[in-house]
Design a protein around this motif. Structure first.
Motif, PDB file in Angstrom:
ATOM      1  N   SER A  30       0.811  -1.213   0.000  1.00 17.61           N
ATOM      2  CA  SER A  30       0.000   0.000   0.000  1.00 17.61           C
ATOM      3  C   SER A  30       0.850   1.271   0.000  1.00 17.61           C
ATOM      4  O   SER A  30       0.468   2.287  -0.592  1.00 17.61           O
ATOM      5  CB  SER A  30      -0.958   0.009   1.196  1.00 17.61           C
ATOM      6  N   LEU A  31       2.012   1.227   0.635  1.00 13.32           N
ATOM      7  CA  LEU A  31       2.901   2.387   0.632  1.00 13.32           C
ATOM      8  C   LEU A  31       3.454   2.633  -0.773  1.00 13.32           C
ATOM      9  O   LEU A  31       3.532   3.778  -1.229  1.00 13.32           O
ATOM     10  CB  LEU A  31       4.039   2.193   1.627  1.00 13.32           C
ATOM     11  N   GLY A  32       3.827   1.570  -1.469  1.00 16.87           N
ATOM     12  CA  GLY A  32       4.306   1.702  -2.843  1.00 16.87           C
ATOM     13  C   GLY A  32       3.221   2.217  -3.766  1.00 16.87           C
ATOM     14  O   GLY A  32       3.462   3.074  -4.624  1.00 16.87           O
ATOM     15  N   LEU A  33       2.008   1.699  -3.601  1.00 11.75           N
ATOM     16  CA  LEU A  33       0.883   2.174  -4.409  1.00 11.75           C
ATOM     17  C   LEU A  33       0.617   3.647  -4.117  1.00 11.75           C
ATOM     18  O   LEU A  33       0.381   4.432  -5.031  1.00 11.75           O
ATOM     19  CB  LEU A  33      -0.363   1.334  -4.135  1.00 11.75           C
ATOM     20  N   SER A  34       0.688   4.029  -2.848  1.00  9.86           N
ATOM     21  CA  SER A  34       0.502   5.425  -2.478  1.00  9.86           C
ATOM     22  C   SER A  34       1.545   6.314  -3.160  1.00  9.86           C
ATOM     23  O   SER A  34       1.217   7.395  -3.656  1.00  9.86           O
ATOM     24  CB  SER A  34       0.593   5.583  -0.959  1.00  9.86           C
ATOM     25  N   ALA A  35       2.785   5.859  -3.204  1.00 11.08           N
ATOM     26  CA  ALA A  35       3.846   6.627  -3.874  1.00 11.08           C
ATOM     27  C   ALA A  35       3.540   6.770  -5.360  1.00 11.08           C
ATOM     28  O   ALA A  35       3.697   7.863  -5.930  1.00 11.08           O
ATOM     29  CB  ALA A  35       5.199   5.956  -3.664  1.00 11.08           C
ATOM     30  N   LEU A  36       3.094   5.699  -5.995  1.00  7.39           N
ATOM     31  CA  LEU A  36       2.752   5.780  -7.420  1.00  7.39           C
ATOM     32  C   LEU A  36       1.588   6.741  -7.652  1.00  7.39           C
ATOM     33  O   LEU A  36       1.587   7.498  -8.629  1.00  7.39           O
ATOM     34  CB  LEU A  36       2.417   4.394  -7.969  1.00  7.39           C
ATOM     35  N   LEU A  37       0.613   6.725  -6.755  1.00 16.49           N
ATOM     36  CA  LEU A  37      -0.516   7.650  -6.887  1.00 16.49           C
ATOM     37  C   LEU A  37      -0.070   9.103  -6.695  1.00 16.49           C
ATOM     38  O   LEU A  37      -0.529  10.000  -7.416  1.00 16.49           O
ATOM     39  CB  LEU A  37      -1.618   7.290  -5.898  1.00 16.49           C
ATOM     40  N   MET A  38       0.831   9.351  -5.744  1.00 14.08           N
ATOM     41  CA  MET A  38       1.369  10.711  -5.563  1.00 14.08           C
ATOM     42  C   MET A  38       2.107  11.161  -6.813  1.00 14.08           C
ATOM     43  O   MET A  38       1.966  12.308  -7.255  1.00 14.08           O
ATOM     44  CB  MET A  38       2.304  10.759  -4.362  1.00 14.08           C
ATOM     45  N   HIS A  58       2.601  -8.866 -11.083  1.00 17.76           N
ATOM     46  CA  HIS A  58       2.016  -8.576  -9.770  1.00 17.76           C
ATOM     47  C   HIS A  58       1.634  -7.101  -9.629  1.00 17.76           C
ATOM     48  O   HIS A  58       0.670  -6.767  -8.941  1.00 17.76           O
ATOM     49  CB  HIS A  58       2.937  -9.017  -8.625  1.00 17.76           C
ATOM     50  N   LEU A  59       2.356  -6.207 -10.300  1.00 23.90           N
ATOM     51  CA  LEU A  59       1.992  -4.791 -10.252  1.00 23.90           C
ATOM     52  C   LEU A  59       0.707  -4.557 -11.039  1.00 23.90           C
ATOM     53  O   LEU A  59      -0.189  -3.857 -10.581  1.00 23.90           O
ATOM     54  CB  LEU A  59       3.123  -3.906 -10.777  1.00 23.90           C
ATOM     55  N   ASP A  60       0.610  -5.147 -12.234  1.00 19.89           N
ATOM     56  CA  ASP A  60      -0.624  -5.009 -13.010  1.00 19.89           C
ATOM     57  C   ASP A  60      -1.820  -5.547 -12.224  1.00 19.89           C
ATOM     58  O   ASP A  60      -2.893  -4.934 -12.220  1.00 19.89           O
ATOM     59  CB  ASP A  60      -0.513  -5.735 -14.356  1.00 19.89           C
ATOM     60  N   ARG A  61      -1.657  -6.684 -11.533  1.00 20.02           N
ATOM     61  CA  ARG A  61      -2.745  -7.245 -10.728  1.00 20.02           C
ATOM     62  C   ARG A  61      -3.153  -6.281  -9.612  1.00 20.02           C
ATOM     63  O   ARG A  61      -4.341  -6.044  -9.381  1.00 20.02           O
ATOM     64  CB  ARG A  61      -2.355  -8.594 -10.130  1.00 20.02           C
ATOM     65  N   LEU A  62      -2.177  -5.716  -8.912  1.00 20.69           N
ATOM     66  CA  LEU A  62      -2.462  -4.766  -7.831  1.00 20.69           C
ATOM     67  C   LEU A  62      -3.222  -3.562  -8.372  1.00 20.69           C
ATOM     68  O   LEU A  62      -4.212  -3.108  -7.776  1.00 20.69           O
ATOM     69  CB  LEU A  62      -1.176  -4.317  -7.146  1.00 20.69           C
ATOM     70  N   LEU A  63      -2.780  -3.034  -9.497  1.00 21.98           N
ATOM     71  CA  LEU A  63      -3.435  -1.872 -10.083  1.00 21.98           C
ATOM     72  C   LEU A  63      -4.867  -2.207 -10.515  1.00 21.98           C
ATOM     73  O   LEU A  63      -5.781  -1.383 -10.351  1.00 21.98           O
ATOM     74  CB  LEU A  63      -2.624  -1.334 -11.257  1.00 21.98           C
ATOM     75  N   GLU A  64      -5.089  -3.395 -11.040  1.00 15.64           N
ATOM     76  CA  GLU A  64      -6.436  -3.814 -11.436  1.00 15.64           C
ATOM     77  C   GLU A  64      -7.330  -3.984 -10.214  1.00 15.64           C
ATOM     78  O   GLU A  64      -8.452  -3.486 -10.174  1.00 15.64           O
ATOM     79  CB  GLU A  64      -6.383  -5.132 -12.225  1.00 15.64           C
ATOM     80  N   ILE A  65      -6.828  -4.675  -9.187  1.00 16.85           N
ATOM     81  CA  ILE A  65      -7.611  -4.944  -7.978  1.00 16.85           C
ATOM     82  C   ILE A  65      -8.016  -3.648  -7.284  1.00 16.85           C
ATOM     83  O   ILE A  65      -9.131  -3.524  -6.777  1.00 16.85           O
ATOM     84  CB  ILE A  65      -6.817  -5.854  -7.009  1.00 16.85           C
ATOM     85  N   THR A  66      -7.123  -2.687  -7.256  1.00 16.75           N
ATOM     86  CA  THR A  66      -7.383  -1.430  -6.550  1.00 16.75           C
ATOM     87  C   THR A  66      -8.117  -0.396  -7.406  1.00 16.75           C
ATOM     88  O   THR A  66      -8.442   0.689  -6.922  1.00 16.75           O
ATOM     89  CB  THR A  66      -6.068  -0.810  -6.033  1.00 16.75           C
ATOM     90  N   GLY A  67      -8.344  -0.720  -8.661  1.00 15.71           N
ATOM     91  CA  GLY A  67      -9.035   0.216  -9.545  1.00 15.71           C
ATOM     92  C   GLY A  67      -8.191   1.393  -9.979  1.00 15.71           C
ATOM     93  O   GLY A  67      -8.720   2.410 -10.418  1.00 15.71           O
ATOM     94  N   THR A  68      -6.879   1.272  -9.862  1.00 15.12           N
ATOM     95  CA  THR A  68      -5.987   2.383 -10.215  1.00 15.12           C
ATOM     96  C   THR A  68      -5.276   2.177 -11.554  1.00 15.12           C
ATOM     97  O   THR A  68      -4.515   3.034 -11.979  1.00 15.12           O
ATOM     98  CB  THR A  68      -4.937   2.598  -9.109  1.00 15.12           C
ATOM     99  N   HIS A  69      -5.535   1.058 -12.198  1.00 14.52           N
ATOM    100  CA  HIS A  69      -4.836   0.753 -13.458  1.00 14.52           C
ATOM    101  C   HIS A  69      -5.093   1.823 -14.514  1.00 14.52           C
ATOM    102  O   HIS A  69      -4.162   2.331 -15.131  1.00 14.52           O
ATOM    103  CB  HIS A  69      -5.234  -0.631 -13.968  1.00 14.52           C
ATOM    104  N   GLY A  70      -6.353   2.165 -14.716  1.00 13.56           N
ATOM    105  CA  GLY A  70      -6.686   3.174 -15.729  1.00 13.56           C
ATOM    106  C   GLY A  70      -6.082   4.525 -15.427  1.00 13.56           C
ATOM    107  O   GLY A  70      -5.681   5.258 -16.331  1.00 13.56           O
ATOM    108  N   TYR A  71      -5.976   4.862 -14.148  1.00 15.74           N
ATOM    109  CA  TYR A  71      -5.408   6.150 -13.747  1.00 15.74           C
ATOM    110  C   TYR A  71      -3.898   6.178 -13.941  1.00 15.74           C
ATOM    111  O   TYR A  71      -3.350   7.146 -14.474  1.00 15.74           O
ATOM    112  CB  TYR A  71      -5.759   6.429 -12.281  1.00 15.74           C
ATOM    113  N   LEU A  72      -3.215   5.121 -13.532  1.00 11.52           N
ATOM    114  CA  LEU A  72      -1.749   5.117 -13.584  1.00 11.52           C
ATOM    115  C   LEU A  72      -1.191   4.613 -14.908  1.00 11.52           C
ATOM    116  O   LEU A  72      -0.091   4.991 -15.304  1.00 11.52           O
ATOM    117  CB  LEU A  72      -1.177   4.284 -12.438  1.00 11.52           C
TER     118      LEU A  72
END
Length: 82
Positions: A30-38, A58-72
Motif C-alpha cells: 500500500s505504501l508503494g501504491l501510495s507513492a505511485l498515486l502521488m 504482480h503490479l498489473d494485478r495490484l493496479l487492477e484490484i485497486t481500480g488504479t490501473h486506468g489512472y496510472l
C-alpha cells in the motif's frame, strides 16, 4: 522516489514525459501504491505524461484490484511482460 520525481518536475523546462522502469520491482504494498498515486498526481498537475514501463504481472494485478490501473497506466497501454 516521490522526492526525485518532484525534483525532476521542478526543472525548467519541465519534462513532458516521465518513464518509470518497473522491471526490478519485486513487491508493491500500500505504501508503494501510495507513492505511485502521488507521482501520478504530480505528473498530471505538471502536464507531464507518466509511463510505467516493464511492469511485472504482480503490479498489473495490484493496479487492477485497486481500480488504479486506468489512472496510472491508461486504457491503451499494453500489459507488462508475463
Amino acid at each position: 522516489m516521490v522526492r526525485e520525481v518532484a525534483r525532476r518536475l521542478a526543472e525548467r523546462p519541465a519534462p513532458r514525459l516521465l518513464r518509470l522502469d518497473c522491471a526490478g520491482l519485486t513487491a508493491c504494498d500500500s505504501l508503494g501504491l501510495s507513492a505511485l498515486l502521488m507521482i501520478g498526481r504530480r505528473t498530471g498537475a505538471a502536464a507531464c505524461a507518466l509511463r510505467l514501463d516493464r511492469r511485472p504481472p504482480h503490479l498489473d494485478r495490484l493496479l487492477e484490484i485497486t481500480g488504479t490501473h486506468g489512472y496510472l497506466v491508461g486504457p491503451g497501454e499494453e500489459p507488462g511482460p508475463a
